[in-house]
Structures are given as structure tokens and as C-alpha cells.
Scaffold this motif. Structure first.
Motif, PDB file in Angstrom:
ATOM      1  N   PRO A   4       0.803  -1.225   0.000  1.00  0.00           N
ATOM      2  CA  PRO A   4       0.000   0.000   0.000  1.00  0.00           C
ATOM      3  C   PRO A   4       0.838   1.279   0.000  1.00  0.00           C
ATOM      4  O   PRO A   4       0.447   2.269  -0.621  1.00  0.00           O
ATOM      5  CB  PRO A   4      -0.830  -0.103   1.281  1.00  0.00           C
ATOM      6  CG  PRO A   4      -0.736  -1.508   1.735  1.00  0.00           C
ATOM      7  CD  PRO A   4       0.501  -2.100   1.136  1.00  0.00           C
ATOM      8  N   VAL A   5       1.983   1.266   0.667  1.00  0.00           N
ATOM      9  CA  VAL A   5       2.840   2.456   0.672  1.00  0.00           C
ATOM     10  C   VAL A   5       3.384   2.698  -0.733  1.00  0.00           C
ATOM     11  O   VAL A   5       3.394   3.839  -1.226  1.00  0.00           O
ATOM     12  CB  VAL A   5       3.986   2.307   1.704  1.00  0.00           C
ATOM     13  CG1 VAL A   5       4.966   3.463   1.609  1.00  0.00           C
ATOM     14  CG2 VAL A   5       3.413   2.193   3.113  1.00  0.00           C
ATOM     15  N   ASN A   6       3.828   1.643  -1.399  1.00  0.00           N
ATOM     16  CA  ASN A   6       4.317   1.768  -2.767  1.00  0.00           C
ATOM     17  C   ASN A   6       3.205   2.285  -3.686  1.00  0.00           C
ATOM     18  O   ASN A   6       3.451   3.117  -4.560  1.00  0.00           O
ATOM     19  CB  ASN A   6       4.854   0.426  -3.264  1.00  0.00           C
ATOM     20  CG  ASN A   6       5.555   0.536  -4.599  1.00  0.00           C
ATOM     21  OD1 ASN A   6       6.068   1.586  -4.978  1.00  0.00           O
ATOM     22  ND2 ASN A   6       5.572  -0.560  -5.324  1.00  0.00           N
ATOM     23  N   GLN A   7       1.995   1.812  -3.493  1.00  0.00           N
ATOM     24  CA  GLN A   7       0.878   2.276  -4.317  1.00  0.00           C
ATOM     25  C   GLN A   7       0.636   3.769  -4.121  1.00  0.00           C
ATOM     26  O   GLN A   7       0.395   4.498  -5.090  1.00  0.00           O
ATOM     27  CB  GLN A   7      -0.371   1.471  -4.010  1.00  0.00           C
ATOM     28  CG  GLN A   7      -0.278   0.043  -4.509  1.00  0.00           C
ATOM     29  CD  GLN A   7      -1.534  -0.752  -4.246  1.00  0.00           C
ATOM     30  OE1 GLN A   7      -2.614  -0.195  -4.055  1.00  0.00           O
ATOM     31  NE2 GLN A   7      -1.402  -2.069  -4.221  1.00  0.00           N
ATOM     32  N   VAL A   8       0.727   4.244  -2.882  1.00  0.00           N
ATOM     33  CA  VAL A   8       0.566   5.689  -2.627  1.00  0.00           C
ATOM     34  C   VAL A   8       1.663   6.468  -3.342  1.00  0.00           C
ATOM     35  O   VAL A   8       1.390   7.497  -3.973  1.00  0.00           O
ATOM     36  CB  VAL A   8       0.557   5.987  -1.113  1.00  0.00           C
ATOM     37  CG1 VAL A   8       0.670   7.479  -0.841  1.00  0.00           C
ATOM     38  CG2 VAL A   8      -0.695   5.417  -0.458  1.00  0.00           C
ATOM     39  N   GLY A  15      10.875   9.331  -5.344  1.00  0.00           N
ATOM     40  CA  GLY A  15       9.679   8.784  -4.703  1.00  0.00           C
ATOM     41  C   GLY A  15       9.351   7.392  -5.207  1.00  0.00           C
ATOM     42  O   GLY A  15       8.994   6.503  -4.422  1.00  0.00           O
ATOM     43  N   GLN A  16       9.474   7.175  -6.501  1.00  0.00           N
ATOM     44  CA  GLN A  16       9.202   5.849  -7.060  1.00  0.00           C
ATOM     45  C   GLN A  16      10.134   4.793  -6.455  1.00  0.00           C
ATOM     46  O   GLN A  16       9.694   3.704  -6.090  1.00  0.00           O
ATOM     47  CB  GLN A  16       9.401   5.860  -8.579  1.00  0.00           C
ATOM     48  CG  GLN A  16       8.322   6.592  -9.334  1.00  0.00           C
ATOM     49  CD  GLN A  16       7.056   5.787  -9.365  1.00  0.00           C
ATOM     50  OE1 GLN A  16       6.276   5.778  -8.424  1.00  0.00           O
ATOM     51  NE2 GLN A  16       6.846   5.084 -10.444  1.00  0.00           N
ATOM     52  N   ILE A  67      11.761   4.984  -3.601  1.00  0.00           N
ATOM     53  CA  ILE A  67      11.430   4.806  -2.181  1.00  0.00           C
ATOM     54  C   ILE A  67      10.238   3.854  -2.064  1.00  0.00           C
ATOM     55  O   ILE A  67      10.242   2.943  -1.227  1.00  0.00           O
ATOM     56  CB  ILE A  67      11.129   6.167  -1.508  1.00  0.00           C
ATOM     57  CG1 ILE A  67      12.408   6.983  -1.394  1.00  0.00           C
ATOM     58  CG2 ILE A  67      10.488   5.958  -0.134  1.00  0.00           C
ATOM     59  CD1 ILE A  67      12.188   8.432  -0.966  1.00  0.00           C
ATOM     60  N   GLY A  68       9.233   4.047  -2.886  1.00  0.00           N
ATOM     61  CA  GLY A  68       8.081   3.155  -2.882  1.00  0.00           C
ATOM     62  C   GLY A  68       8.479   1.716  -3.128  1.00  0.00           C
ATOM     63  O   GLY A  68       7.976   0.793  -2.478  1.00  0.00           O
ATOM     64  N   HIS A  69       9.398   1.512  -4.053  1.00  0.00           N
ATOM     65  CA  HIS A  69       9.837   0.150  -4.351  1.00  0.00           C
ATOM     66  C   HIS A  69      10.701  -0.433  -3.239  1.00  0.00           C
ATOM     67  O   HIS A  69      10.783  -1.660  -3.106  1.00  0.00           O
ATOM     68  CB  HIS A  69      10.516   0.083  -5.720  1.00  0.00           C
ATOM     69  CG  HIS A  69       9.515  -0.031  -6.819  1.00  0.00           C
ATOM     70  ND1 HIS A  69       8.888  -1.213  -7.122  1.00  0.00           N
ATOM     71  CD2 HIS A  69       8.983   0.899  -7.649  1.00  0.00           C
ATOM     72  CE1 HIS A  69       8.029  -1.011  -8.102  1.00  0.00           C
ATOM     73  NE2 HIS A  69       8.065   0.259  -8.433  1.00  0.00           N
ATOM     74  N   LYS A  70      11.320   0.409  -2.426  1.00  0.00           N
ATOM     75  CA  LYS A  70      12.015  -0.098  -1.231  1.00  0.00           C
ATOM     76  C   LYS A  70      10.991  -0.722  -0.282  1.00  0.00           C
ATOM     77  O   LYS A  70      11.232  -1.788   0.277  1.00  0.00           O
ATOM     78  CB  LYS A  70      12.763   1.030  -0.512  1.00  0.00           C
ATOM     79  CG  LYS A  70      14.116   1.297  -1.066  1.00  0.00           C
ATOM     80  CD  LYS A  70      14.992   0.105  -0.835  1.00  0.00           C
ATOM     81  CE  LYS A  70      16.412   0.505  -0.644  1.00  0.00           C
ATOM     82  NZ  LYS A  70      17.284  -0.665  -0.700  1.00  0.00           N
ATOM     83  N   PHE A  71       9.844  -0.055  -0.112  1.00  0.00           N
ATOM     84  CA  PHE A  71       8.779  -0.620   0.722  1.00  0.00           C
ATOM     85  C   PHE A  71       8.246  -1.915   0.105  1.00  0.00           C
ATOM     86  O   PHE A  71       7.890  -2.845   0.823  1.00  0.00           O
ATOM     87  CB  PHE A  71       7.628   0.381   0.898  1.00  0.00           C
ATOM     88  CG  PHE A  71       7.909   1.453   1.894  1.00  0.00           C
ATOM     89  CD1 PHE A  71       7.659   1.247   3.242  1.00  0.00           C
ATOM     90  CD2 PHE A  71       8.420   2.674   1.491  1.00  0.00           C
ATOM     91  CE1 PHE A  71       7.908   2.239   4.170  1.00  0.00           C
ATOM     92  CE2 PHE A  71       8.682   3.675   2.416  1.00  0.00           C
ATOM     93  CZ  PHE A  71       8.430   3.455   3.756  1.00  0.00           C
ATOM     94  N   GLU A  72       8.169  -1.929  -1.198  1.00  0.00           N
ATOM     95  CA  GLU A  72       7.657  -3.107  -1.912  1.00  0.00           C
ATOM     96  C   GLU A  72       8.625  -4.286  -1.797  1.00  0.00           C
ATOM     97  O   GLU A  72       8.199  -5.445  -1.767  1.00  0.00           O
ATOM     98  CB  GLU A  72       7.430  -2.756  -3.389  1.00  0.00           C
ATOM     99  CG  GLU A  72       6.770  -3.827  -4.202  1.00  0.00           C
ATOM    100  CD  GLU A  72       5.302  -3.969  -3.896  1.00  0.00           C
ATOM    101  OE1 GLU A  72       4.857  -5.120  -3.704  1.00  0.00           O
ATOM    102  OE2 GLU A  72       4.597  -2.953  -3.837  1.00  0.00           O
ATOM    103  N   GLY A  73       9.903  -3.961  -1.803  1.00  0.00           N
ATOM    104  CA  GLY A  73      10.903  -5.030  -1.777  1.00  0.00           C
ATOM    105  C   GLY A  73      11.129  -5.643  -3.150  1.00  0.00           C
ATOM    106  O   GLY A  73      11.675  -6.743  -3.255  1.00  0.00           O
TER     107      GLY A  73
END
Length: 153
Positions: free
Chosen positions: A15-19, A111-112, A114-120
Motif C-alpha cells: 500500500p505504501v508503494n501504491q501511494v 519517490g518511485q 522509495i516506494g519500491h524499497k517498501f515493496e521489496g
């Protein structure tokens, strides 16, 4: 198109990556339009923005071949972004618009990632460049479904 969207969804479950994608993909699309808008054109034949319009037409054609509903929705988004860019070009001029677009581009891509860091997971476009076109379509399909269109694709 649905296969691409499904594959893209598999890489974007967090969800964080989606945001981050909701916040970053539209500005990235705008920056591409803005940077192309500021590219020099032969003034005897073309006006500023000609390269951006050509890119939007080519992208629209690609989307149209794969999903007419998404293509029409993305055409509306392209029109809005094109009008915004035309306005900003008139207000800021080519050089300032270019610098604004570069700044937004850098921040949005940070930002993209960073989102993918949350996604892994790595961004999808690192495996297939076509995913650079799928990202905006994925968001548009989600938006259309939220607006009540059951068959967004």
C-alpha cells in the motif's frame, strides 16, 4: 493489456508503494511532456510543444491498440497535461519550464524508488521498458474502476 496490468499489479502490492505511485507517476508523465515541450523545433514548420504532442499521439496509438477504453481516458489525461504545460510554457518560458520539469522528474523518481524499497521489488520497467507505459495505464484503470466502470480495460 490485462496481462500487463496484472503483472504490474503483482509488482505493486504494498500500500505504501501504491501511494507513492499515485503521487509520482502523474508528475513523471507531466515532466516527459514538459521536457518535450521545451525541445527546440524548426519554427518555420512547427510550434513549441510539437514534440510533446507527437509523443502523446504515439502513446495514445499504443494504448488504443491494447485497450480503447484506457486509451480514451488517457487521452483526456494527456489533454489536461498538455494544456497545463502550454499554460506554464507561456508563464515561465522554455528555460524555466525545463528546469521545473527536471526538478519534478528527479523528485518523483526518487519517490518511485522509495516506494519500491517498501515493496521489496525492483521497478517493473527494469525488466521491460513497456512498463513505462503500463504505469499510467495501471493508475487509470484503477481510477476508472473507482469511478464505477467495471470493465476499465
Amino acid at each position: 493489456m490485462q496481462d500487463w496490468l496484472d503483472s504490474y499489479s503483482n509488482d505493486h502490492r504494498n500500500p505504501v508503494n501504491q501511494v507513492f505511485h499515485w503521487c509520482c507517476v502523474p508528475p513523471i508523465v507531466w515532466t516527459v511532456i514538459a521536457l518535450l515541450w521545451t525541445a527546440p523545433v524548426p519554427s518555420a514548420y512547427l510550434r513549441p510543444g510539437a514534440w510533446a504532442v507527437a509523443a502523446m499521439v504515439l502513446a495514445f496509438y499504443w494504448y488504443w491498440k491494447h485497450s480503447r477504453r484506457l486509451a480514451l481516458a488517457l487521452l483526456l489525461a494527456f489533454a489536461v497535461l498538455g494544456l497545463l504545460t502550454h499554460f506554464l510554457y507561456g508563464q515561465l518560458g522554455a528555460t524555466n519550464l525545463r528546469w521545473l520539469a527536471v526538478g519534478v522528474f528527479v523528485v518523483a523518481w526518487i519517490g518511485q524508488f522509495i516506494g519500491h524499497k517498501f515493496e521489496g521489488r525492483r521497478p517493473s520497467f527494469l525488466t521491460d521498458l513497456a512498463y513505462l507505459l503500463i504505469g499510467p495505464a495501471w493508475l487509470m484503470a484503477k481510477l476508472l474502476r473507482r469511478l464505477g466502470f467495471k470493465h476499465a480495460v
